[in-house]
Design a protein around this motif. Structure first.
Motif, mmCIF file in Angstrom:
data_model
loop_
_atom_site.group_PDB
_atom_site.id
_atom_site.type_symbol
_atom_site.label_atom_id
_atom_site.label_comp_id
_atom_site.label_asym_id
_atom_site.label_seq_id
_atom_site.Cartn_x
_atom_site.Cartn_y
_atom_site.Cartn_z
ATOM 1 N N PHE A 63 24.783 38.349 37.253
ATOM 2 C CA PHE A 63 25.969 38.105 38.064
ATOM 3 C C PHE A 63 26.094 36.641 38.496
ATOM 4 N N GLU A 64 25.382 35.748 37.809
ATOM 5 C CA GLU A 64 25.389 34.339 38.209
ATOM 6 C C GLU A 64 26.791 33.745 38.229
ATOM 7 N N GLY A 65 27.599 34.079 37.222
ATOM 8 C CA GLY A 65 28.942 33.531 37.164
ATOM 9 C C GLY A 65 29.789 33.960 38.345
ATOM 10 N N LEU A 66 29.746 35.255 38.630
ATOM 11 C CA LEU A 66 30.492 35.801 39.764
ATOM 12 C C LEU A 66 30.029 35.167 41.070
ATOM 13 N N ILE A 67 28.725 35.080 41.251
ATOM 14 C CA ILE A 67 28.172 34.523 42.490
ATOM 15 C C ILE A 67 28.548 33.045 42.631
ATOM 16 N N SER A 68 28.490 32.311 41.522
ATOM 17 C CA SER A 68 28.798 30.888 41.581
ATOM 18 C C SER A 68 30.250 30.638 41.981
ATOM 19 N N ILE A 69 31.164 31.383 41.383
ATOM 20 C CA ILE A 69 32.581 31.202 41.721
ATOM 21 C C ILE A 69 32.846 31.614 43.162
ATOM 22 N N ARG A 70 32.249 32.721 43.582
ATOM 23 C CA ARG A 70 32.434 33.185 44.955
ATOM 24 C C ARG A 70 31.905 32.160 45.952
ATOM 25 N N SER A 71 30.808 31.516 45.582
ATOM 26 C CA SER A 71 30.208 30.537 46.491
ATOM 27 C C SER A 71 31.082 29.297 46.630
ATOM 28 N N ARG A 72 31.600 28.804 45.504
ATOM 29 C CA ARG A 72 32.407 27.582 45.525
ATOM 30 C C ARG A 72 33.825 27.826 46.015
ATOM 31 N N PHE A 73 34.378 28.977 45.680
ATOM 32 C CA PHE A 73 35.780 29.263 46.012
ATOM 33 C C PHE A 73 35.886 30.654 46.655
ATOM 34 N N PRO A 74 35.364 30.788 47.864
ATOM 35 C CA PRO A 74 35.274 32.107 48.501
ATOM 36 C C PRO A 74 36.613 32.763 48.815
ATOM 37 N N ARG A 75 37.685 31.985 48.863
ATOM 38 C CA ARG A 75 38.979 32.561 49.231
ATOM 39 C C ARG A 75 39.768 33.090 48.035
ATOM 40 N N VAL A 76 39.297 32.809 46.829
ATOM 41 C CA VAL A 76 40.015 33.265 45.638
ATOM 42 C C VAL A 76 39.447 34.622 45.200
ATOM 43 N N PRO A 77 40.251 35.672 45.205
ATOM 44 C CA PRO A 77 39.736 36.987 44.804
ATOM 45 C C PRO A 77 39.398 37.025 43.317
ATOM 46 N N ILE A 78 38.379 37.800 42.979
ATOM 47 C CA ILE A 78 37.930 37.917 41.595
ATOM 48 C C ILE A 78 38.001 39.378 41.162
ATOM 49 N N LEU A 79 38.724 39.623 40.082
ATOM 50 C CA LEU A 79 38.774 40.952 39.473
ATOM 51 C C LEU A 79 37.938 40.894 38.201
ATOM 52 N N VAL A 80 36.838 41.637 38.170
ATOM 53 C CA VAL A 80 35.986 41.650 36.988
ATOM 54 C C VAL A 80 36.630 42.530 35.921
ATOM 55 N N VAL A 81 36.781 41.980 34.726
ATOM 56 C CA VAL A 81 37.304 42.731 33.579
ATOM 57 C C VAL A 81 36.204 42.686 32.523
ATOM 58 N N SER A 82 35.471 43.764 32.396
ATOM 59 C CA SER A 82 34.227 43.726 31.625
ATOM 60 C C SER A 82 34.106 44.905 30.670
ATOM 61 N N GLY A 83 33.362 44.668 29.587
ATOM 62 C CA GLY A 83 33.053 45.739 28.652
ATOM 63 C C GLY A 83 31.908 46.605 29.138
ATOM 64 N N LEU A 84 31.258 46.210 30.220
ATOM 65 C CA LEU A 84 30.157 46.973 30.807
ATOM 66 C C LEU A 84 30.730 48.068 31.701
ATOM 67 N N GLU A 85 30.328 49.311 31.461
ATOM 68 C CA GLU A 85 30.915 50.415 32.203
ATOM 69 C C GLU A 85 29.888 51.234 32.977
ATOM 70 N N ASP A 86 28.681 50.710 33.120
ATOM 71 C CA ASP A 86 27.659 51.402 33.898
ATOM 72 C C ASP A 86 28.030 51.341 35.381
ATOM 73 N N PRO A 87 28.103 52.483 36.075
ATOM 74 C CA PRO A 87 28.469 52.471 37.495
ATOM 75 C C PRO A 87 27.597 51.576 38.347
ATOM 76 N N ARG A 88 26.322 51.431 37.967
ATOM 77 C CA ARG A 88 25.432 50.558 38.752
ATOM 78 C C ARG A 88 25.875 49.103 38.665
ATOM 79 N N ILE A 89 26.327 48.691 37.480
ATOM 80 C CA ILE A 89 26.814 47.325 37.311
ATOM 81 C C ILE A 89 28.100 47.138 38.090
ATOM 82 N N MET A 90 28.988 48.127 38.029
ATOM 83 C CA MET A 90 30.244 48.056 38.784
ATOM 84 C C MET A 90 29.960 47.897 40.276
#
Length: 218
Positions: A63-90
C-alpha cells in the motif's frame, strides 16, 4: 471536476477514462503511470477532486503508493480501482485512507456510483465487505492507525527503511543530515511502538499484500 487516473497499464487508463467521460462528460481527466507521476500532477494541479488509483504497479510494494499520496495530499480523496478482490486487501486499503474500493471487473454503473459517492463526500464500500465478516478487525488495524501519525518526512524515511537503505543513504536521498535521519528513525520507533529497525520491517510487512494473493496451501 478534475480526476486523476493512476495506473501503469495504458490500455486500462484509456478504458477507465472513456468510462468516466461517458458518465461525467464535463470532467477534466488527467493520468499518470506511477506514483511519482501522480505526485507531480497533484502538485501542479490543486484542482484535482479525485484520484483513481491502482494498487498493483511496477515499483510499488503493498500500500506504499496509497500511503504516499495520502501523506502528501491528505485532502484529495482516493478511490482504489484494482484487480485485487480479496476482502482483506479491500479492508486494508480503506484503513489506509482510501475513500473507496472498486474491483476492475465491475460494470460501468457500479464504477459511476462509486465515483459519485466519493465526490459527494461519502465512502464507497465494495459489496465484498458488506457481509457479516465486514466488521472483523484486521491484524493491521492498529498499525495503520500508528502509521497515520507519522509526518510526511517520517513516512518517507519509513519506506526507505523497508527498502533496506542505511541512514547515510536516506540522508543523501532526502538531502538532510545524518542526525536528522536518526531523529526521524527514533520518532518512527516510538510511534510504531517497536525497538529496532528490524522490527519496523517485520511489523510493516503487514502492509504488503503479496502473500495474501498467494493461494492457500491445502
Amino acid at each position: 471536476m478534475h480526476l486523476l487516473i493512476v495506473d501503469d497499464h495504458p490500455l486500462f487508463r484509456d478504458a477507465l477514462a472513456s468510462a468516466v467521460r461517458l458518465a461525467f462528460p464535463s470532467a477534466v481527466i488527467l493520468d499518470a503511470d506511477g506514483i511519482l507521476g501522480a505526485m507531480a500532477v497533484l502538485a501542479a494541479d490543486r484542482a484535482i477532486d479525485l484520484v483513481l488509483l491502482d494498487l498493483s504497479m511496477q515499483g510499488v510494494v503493498g500500500f506504499e503508493g496509497l500511503i504516499s499520496i495520502r501523506s502528501r495530499f491528505p485532502r484529495v480523496p482516493i478511490l482504489v480501482v484494482s484487480g485485487l478482490e480479496d476482502p482483506r486487501i479491500m479492508r486494508e486499503a480503506l484503513q489506509h485512507g482510501a475513500a473507496g474500493f472498486v474491483p476492475k471487473a465491475v460494470d460501468k454503473a457500479t464504477l459511476t456510483r462509486a465515483i459519485a459517492d466519493v465526490l459527494g463526500g461519502g465512502l464507497s464500500i465494495p459489496a465484498a465487505l458488506s457481509g457479516p465478516a465486514a466488521g472483523l478487525p484486521s491484524p493491521a488495524t492498529h498499525l495503520a492507525e500508528r502509521i497515520a501519525r507519522l509526518t510526511p518526512q517520517q513516512l518517507r524515511v519509513l519506506l526507505m527503511i523497508r527498502q533496506g537503505k542505511l541512514n547515510k543513504q536516506i540522508a543523501h536521498e532526502l538531502q538532510v543530515g545524518d542526525s536528522t535521519v536518526k531523529a526521524h528513525v527514533s520518532e518512527i520507533l516510538r510511534k510504531l511502538d517497536v525497538i529496532s529497525r528490524t522490527q519496523i520491517v517485520i511489523r510493516t510487512a503487514l502492509l504488503d499484500f503479496d502473500q495474501i494473493q498467494m493461494p492457500q496451501a491445502g
